[in-house]
Enzyme design. Structure first.
Site, PDB file in Angstrom:
ATOM      1  N   GLU A 177       0.815  -1.224   0.000  1.00 22.61           N
ATOM      2  CA  GLU A 177       0.000   0.000   0.000  1.00 22.61           C
ATOM      3  C   GLU A 177       0.847   1.272   0.000  1.00 22.61           C
ATOM      4  OE1 GLU A 177      -2.758   0.424   3.294  1.00 22.61           O
ATOM      5  OE2 GLU A 177      -3.508   2.332   2.543  1.00 22.61           O
ATOM      6  N   LYS A 219      -2.480  -1.990  -3.169  1.00 26.62           N
ATOM      7  CA  LYS A 219      -3.520  -1.099  -2.625  1.00 26.62           C
ATOM      8  C   LYS A 219      -3.073   0.341  -2.853  1.00 26.62           C
ATOM      9  CE  LYS A 219      -5.995  -0.003   1.648  1.00 26.62           C
ATOM     10  NZ  LYS A 219      -6.666  -0.586   2.814  1.00 26.62           N
ATOM     11  N   GLY A 262      -8.908   6.912   1.346  1.00 26.64           N
ATOM     12  CA  GLY A 262      -8.020   8.050   1.600  1.00 26.64           C
ATOM     13  C   GLY A 262      -8.654   9.381   1.964  1.00 26.64           C
TER      14      GLY A 262
HETATM   15  P1  13P Z   1      -9.150   4.493   4.026  1.00 22.38           P
HETATM   16  O1  13P Z   1      -9.975   3.782   2.972  1.00 22.38           O
HETATM   17  O2  13P Z   1      -9.964   5.144   5.097  1.00 22.38           O
HETATM   18  O3  13P Z   1      -8.111   5.380   3.413  1.00 22.38           O
HETATM   19  O4  13P Z   1      -8.370   3.352   4.819  1.00 22.38           O
HETATM   20  C1  13P Z   1      -7.790   2.333   4.119  1.00 22.38           C
HETATM   21  C2  13P Z   1      -6.564   1.906   4.813  1.00 22.38           C
HETATM   22  O5  13P Z   1      -6.418   0.739   5.119  1.00 22.38           O
HETATM   23  C3  13P Z   1      -5.525   2.899   5.081  1.00 22.38           C
HETATM   24  O6  13P Z   1      -4.340   2.265   5.418  1.00 22.38           O
END
Ligand code: 13P
Length: 344
Positions: A177, A219, A262
């Site tokens: 991610e 991600k 996000g």
């Molecule tokens: P958000 O979709 O709220 O950005 O969270 C996803 C996530 O796992 C952030 O690390």
């Protein structure tokens, strides 16, 4: 886990019409979310909240996996069943956040590097024993007047490569991610440029670390205008620019792509995912799905308000968002479905 098993887990995580619920908020982050609904962040309240999410009936129809936090991984449902088992019984793959957070990057003001490599192999082995089948590590890239710099990109890509290799060696599918933050006033063009640079560096680091891409999931953040940018790009433009950059940077061997939300509002995050799947149906090498935290949980959190009396309403709100995003994975979402009740 054998290579075949890792591949099967990765495929299950991106099964058609399904996505991942990110419920891995650290203790600090969930405290902030609870503050928004005026609920104290005690261990029992955190447990009760996650219990509400995971026991929602039919969650598995649109949710393939759930990302847990260390504390949650060790907690149990009200009837004494460990959460990991609650999920596994529904056919939902349990996963675990293994990074220990983004910390200031030395000598690079305003930039962060994610920590957590120390003892990671040992921690992964324990999580595998507890039933985790995949892991998550989040890197953050901040766009500012002079950032990101190449030090930040290289340090974060390196950490993601090391993390992914350690996970695969331990028998966990890594979710990789790299989040390009939407904070600030930068344009969508700048976001596109930084996202391309970041992803190029990340896939080079995965290669150098011998990561098997078929056993990994990406991600990413979407290519989007910053929160305070005067020109906010529309849904189709976000979809086109995001897919363009993914095509340039993400090898076809990667098992799937699950976006983070996000800070996008829940309905906008759904609309963006839907537009990509509608516009590019049958023309992409990987499934495009979701791994939303806020965009899946926000309405449920607001409905729950810390009270057992609101559990059913909160679960209905979660199931609705999960269903909308499941439809978006197939390009079959439309805003008028927002007001239609869940079919039995
Ligand atoms: P958000 O979709 O709220 O950005 O969270 C996803 C996530 O796992 C952030 O690390």
């Amino acid at each position: 886990m054998s290579g075949h098993e890792l591949a099967a887990v990765a495929q299950a995580m991106v099964a058609p019409g399904k996505g991942i619920l990110a419920a891995d908020e650290s203790t600090g982050t969930i405290e902030k979310r609870f503050a928004g609904i005026k609920v104290e962040s005690t261990e029992e309240n955190r447990r009760a909240y996650r219990d509400m999410l995971f026991t929602a009936k039919g969650l598995e129809r649109s949710i393939s996996g759930v990302i847990l936090y260390d504390e949650t991984m060790r907690q149990k449902s009200a009837d004494g069943t460990p959460f990991v088992e609650v999920l596994a019984k529904k056919g939902i793959v349990p996963g675990i956040k293994v990074d220990t957070g983004a910390k200031d990057l030395a000598l690079c003001p305003g930039e962060k590097v994610t920590e957590g490599l120390d003892n990671l192999a040992k921690r992964c082995a324990e999580y595998v024993k507890m039933g985790a089948r995949f892991a998550k590590w989040r890197a953050v890239i901040t766009i500012g007047a002079d950032t990101p710099g190449s030090t930040c990109i290289a340090a974060n890509a390196h950490a993601l490569g090391r993390y992914a290799a350690i996970c695969q060696a331990a028998g966990l599918v890594p979710i990789v991610e790299p989040e390009v933050l939407m904070d600030g006033d930068h344009t969508i063009e700048r976001c596109e440029e930084v996202t391309e640079w970041t992803l190029k560096a990340v896939y080079e680091a995965l290669y150098l670390n011998r990561v098997t891409l078929e056993h990994s999931v990406l991600k990413p953040s979407m290519v989007i205008s910053a929160k305070n940018c005067p020109r906010q790009a529309g849904v189709d433009e976000v979809a086109e620019r995001t897919v363009r950059i993914l095509k340039r940077t993400v090898p076809a061997a990667v098992a799937g792509i699950v976006f983070l939300s996000g800070g996008q509002s829940d309905e906008v995050a759904t609309a963006h995912l839907n537009a990509m799947n509608r516009m590019f149906a049958g023309r992409l090498p990987w499934p495009l799905s979701f791994s939303y935290g806020r965009a899946l949980q926000q309405p449920a959190l607001k409905a729950w308000k810390g009270s057992a009396a609101n559990v059913a309403a909160a679960q209905a709100a979660l199931l609705h968002r999960a269903r909308m995003n499941g439809l978006a994975c197939r390009g079959r979402y439309s805003p008028d479905l927002e007001t239609q009740p869940l079919a039995a």
